[in-house]
Design a protein around this motif. Structure first.
Motif, PDB file in Angstrom:
ATOM      1  N   SER A 109      -2.967 -12.749 -18.061  1.00 43.65           N
ATOM      2  CA  SER A 109      -3.722 -11.569 -18.490  1.00 43.65           C
ATOM      3  C   SER A 109      -2.866 -10.824 -19.515  1.00 43.65           C
ATOM      4  O   SER A 109      -1.670 -11.097 -19.648  1.00 43.65           O
TER       5      SER A 109
ATOM      6  N   LYS B 187       0.940  -7.332 -16.630  1.00 40.66           N
ATOM      7  CA  LYS B 187       1.678  -6.077 -16.524  1.00 40.66           C
ATOM      8  C   LYS B 187       2.902  -6.189 -15.608  1.00 40.66           C
ATOM      9  O   LYS B 187       3.705  -5.258 -15.526  1.00 40.66           O
ATOM     10  N   TRP B 188       3.014  -7.322 -14.915  1.00 35.91           N
ATOM     11  CA  TRP B 188       4.169  -7.548 -14.061  1.00 35.91           C
ATOM     12  C   TRP B 188       5.223  -8.409 -14.753  1.00 35.91           C
ATOM     13  O   TRP B 188       6.219  -8.796 -14.132  1.00 35.91           O
TER      14      TRP B 188
ATOM     15  N   LEU C 221       2.909  -8.377  -4.813  1.00 36.88           N
ATOM     16  CA  LEU C 221       2.523  -7.225  -5.628  1.00 36.88           C
ATOM     17  C   LEU C 221       1.545  -7.632  -6.720  1.00 36.88           C
ATOM     18  O   LEU C 221       0.554  -6.934  -6.984  1.00 36.88           O
TER      19      LEU C 221
ATOM     20  N   GLN D 156      -4.374  -8.084 -13.490  1.00 41.30           N
ATOM     21  CA  GLN D 156      -3.317  -7.288 -14.126  1.00 41.30           C
ATOM     22  C   GLN D 156      -1.989  -8.042 -14.144  1.00 41.30           C
ATOM     23  O   GLN D 156      -0.924  -7.428 -14.239  1.00 41.30           O
ATOM     24  N   GLU D 157      -2.053  -9.345 -14.080  1.00 40.30           N
ATOM     25  CA  GLU D 157      -0.830 -10.139 -13.942  1.00 40.30           C
ATOM     26  C   GLU D 157       0.168  -9.888 -15.066  1.00 40.30           C
ATOM     27  O   GLU D 157       1.379  -9.806 -14.835  1.00 40.30           O
TER      28      GLU D 157
ATOM     29  N   GLU E  95       0.819  -1.217   0.000  1.00 39.91           N
ATOM     30  CA  GLU E  95       0.000   0.000   0.000  1.00 39.91           C
ATOM     31  C   GLU E  95       0.850   1.263   0.000  1.00 39.91           C
ATOM     32  O   GLU E  95       0.448   2.294  -0.550  1.00 39.91           O
TER      33      GLU E  95
ATOM     34  N   THR F 184       8.155  -0.061  -9.029  1.00 41.27           N
ATOM     35  CA  THR F 184       7.501  -0.348  -7.748  1.00 41.27           C
ATOM     36  C   THR F 184       8.123  -1.574  -7.098  1.00 41.27           C
ATOM     37  O   THR F 184       8.431  -1.582  -5.892  1.00 41.27           O
TER      38      THR F 184
ATOM     39  N   TYR G 101       4.586   3.200  -4.323  1.00 46.93           N
ATOM     40  CA  TYR G 101       4.059   3.460  -5.661  1.00 46.93           C
ATOM     41  C   TYR G 101       5.150   4.119  -6.494  1.00 46.93           C
ATOM     42  O   TYR G 101       5.809   5.054  -6.048  1.00 46.93           O
TER      43      TYR G 101
ATOM     44  N   ASN H 178       5.415  -0.694 -12.855  1.00 45.04           N
ATOM     45  CA  ASN H 178       5.399  -1.855 -11.963  1.00 45.04           C
ATOM     46  C   ASN H 178       6.806  -2.323 -11.635  1.00 45.04           C
ATOM     47  O   ASN H 178       7.091  -2.748 -10.508  1.00 45.04           O
TER      48      ASN H 178
ATOM     49  N   SER I 152      -1.879  -8.139  -5.422  1.00 45.15           N
ATOM     50  CA  SER I 152      -2.574  -6.905  -5.047  1.00 45.15           C
ATOM     51  C   SER I 152      -3.317  -6.278  -6.215  1.00 45.15           C
ATOM     52  O   SER I 152      -4.120  -5.358  -6.012  1.00 45.15           O
ATOM     53  N   GLN I 153      -3.062  -6.765  -7.429  1.00 51.24           N
ATOM     54  CA  GLN I 153      -3.723  -6.230  -8.621  1.00 51.24           C
ATOM     55  C   GLN I 153      -4.305  -7.376  -9.444  1.00 51.24           C
ATOM     56  O   GLN I 153      -3.813  -7.688 -10.534  1.00 51.24           O
TER      57      GLN I 153
END
Length: 408
Positions: A313, A292-293, A282, A289-290, A252, A262, A255, A259, A285-286
């Motif tokens: 994704s 994008k990591w 991380l 949106q996997e 949290e 982060t 940011y 990614n 937590s999204q």
């Protein structure tokens, strides 16, 4: 010291700049370079120059268009850079008090106001508890009167010295007074802009749990949740509760613009936590949106995880293609998988403005990886054809681009 001629000084005369922000931003950066260079050899002279610059800054850029936020961000960075130069120099109290008066006058005369951020550092600029206490005595009555009036009338009040007052009370160690004063501001809602000083005071008093609870109670509409979480995380880290800080606030509180950045930021704060654990947390937590990591996993050397994420994704096909090309020789199995996943993504419509060149780049990277692995070329072509067939209509454009390559 008074005879030194600063190069920046004549450039920052009143209304020196028009409405465009490019030139003043550049001039501010040049001034910082000049002051920092002097600070290495003559810190007292540099501090005087920093005060002079901050005095001249707001009047010089008064007409600059600030709508893009560029000039404001540059000014804030300049303030953050110059405050330590002023605060840390060893100087007679009389000199420091003159500097503070000059800076205070600059804040009062700033019509935009560009120098408002300077109030956040007022206690630091005072450099001594007794000086900070004197400023707190001067400013607190006005703040008290304003908030008492607002509480009784329901009106909104504003005083340019509010944050400077809170900062001075904190630096003076007058923590109970600080908390009582901040309580007066909560006639409408709890603002983290003010309450951060109360939270810092509680932490300074050794009341760790109270500080965290106080910060958590500051959450609300339009409040900076990341900043609040970052404060709570910092309290726990300073106390040595690393595992608790990580579990409660690491995700949290961190940011960055990407990614990957982060992930690197969290890993830097928590060197004792396995990087794969950090990355998976991380990602979790999204949800959704996997993909994008992918770059973060690839950069960390978790190649199997990277492909796993890219297949869960949408991932940017060009990112996959670059990875396939870059790792075709060093990690051919990963490169092959990345290239094939890029094909699948392109055929599903992922990515922006994908062209035939991208398709050809993906094919070239896949073939290069196949060669490094010793995989038969015919087998790779068959795999590409199978992927095209499985994609249905989406594969038609890819098939047209690779018609010549796949026919050979």
């Amino acid at each position: 010291m008074s005879t030194y001629k600063w190069q920046f000084a004549p450039r920052f005369r009143r209304n020196a700049f028009g409405w465009k922000s490019d030139t003043p931003i550049q001039r501010i950066k040049e001034a910082l370079v000049e002051i920092k260079a002097v600070a290495k050899k003559e810190p007292l002279l540099a501090a005087e120059g920093a005060v002079l610059f901050l005095e001249k800054l707001a009047p010089a850029i008064e007409q600059v268009d600030s709508s893009s936020g560029g000039i404001g961000s540059t000014v804030n960075l300049a303030i953050k850079t110059l405050v330590p130069i002023i605060a840390k120099v060893d100087v007679a109290r009389a000199v420091r008090e003159r500097w503070l008066e000059r800076l205070w006058n600059a804040i009062q005369e700033d019509s935009m106001p560009y120098l408002e951020y300077l109030g956040e550092f007022w206690g630091e600029l005072c450099a001594a508890p007794e000086i900070a206490s004197k400023w707190a005595d001067d400013l607190a009555p006005t703040v008290t009167t304003m908030w008492d009036h607002c509480a009784s009338t329901g009106e909104y009040g504003y005083f340019r010295g509010t944050t400077a007052c809170l900062s001075a009370l904190y630096a003076a160690g007058r923590h109970d007074e600080l908390l009582a004063l901040i309580a007066k501001s909560e006639y409408r809602h709890k603002s983290w802009h003010y309450r951060v000083w109360g939270a810092k005071a509680l932490a300074k008093m050794g009341k760790r749990d109270e500080a965290i609870q106080y910060a958590q109670e500051s959450k609300g509409l339009n409040e900076p949740l990341i900043a609040i979480a970052e404060f709570c995380e910092g309290v726990l880290l300073d106390a040595g509760f690393v595992d608790e800080a990580y579990a409660r606030y690491a995700v949290e509180a961190t940011y960055a613009t990407t990614n990957l950045a982060t992930f690197k930021a969290v890993a830097k704060k928590y060197p004792g936590i396995p990087k794969e654990t950090i990355l998976r947390d991380l990602v979790a937590s999204q949800p959704g949106q996997e993909g994008k990591w992918f770059a973060a996993a690839k950069d960390a050397g978790f190649f199997e995880l990277a492909i796993e994420l890219a297949n869960k994704s949408p991932a940017d096909p060009r990112t996959l293609i670059r990875a396939a090309r870059d790792f075709a020789v060093k990690q051919p199995a990963f490169a092959m998988a990345a290239g094939m996943t890029a094909f699948t993504g392109i055929m599903r419509g992922y990515g922006y403005d994908i062209t035939g060149i991208d398709v050809l780049d993906a094919y070239a990277a896949v073939m290069l990886a196949a060669g490094a692995m010793g995989v038969d070329e015919a087998t790779v072509k068959e795999n590409v054809r199978a992927a095209i067939t499985a994609s249905g209509v989406g594969g038609m454009s890819v098939q047209r681009v690779l018609a010549h390559q796949l026919a050979m």
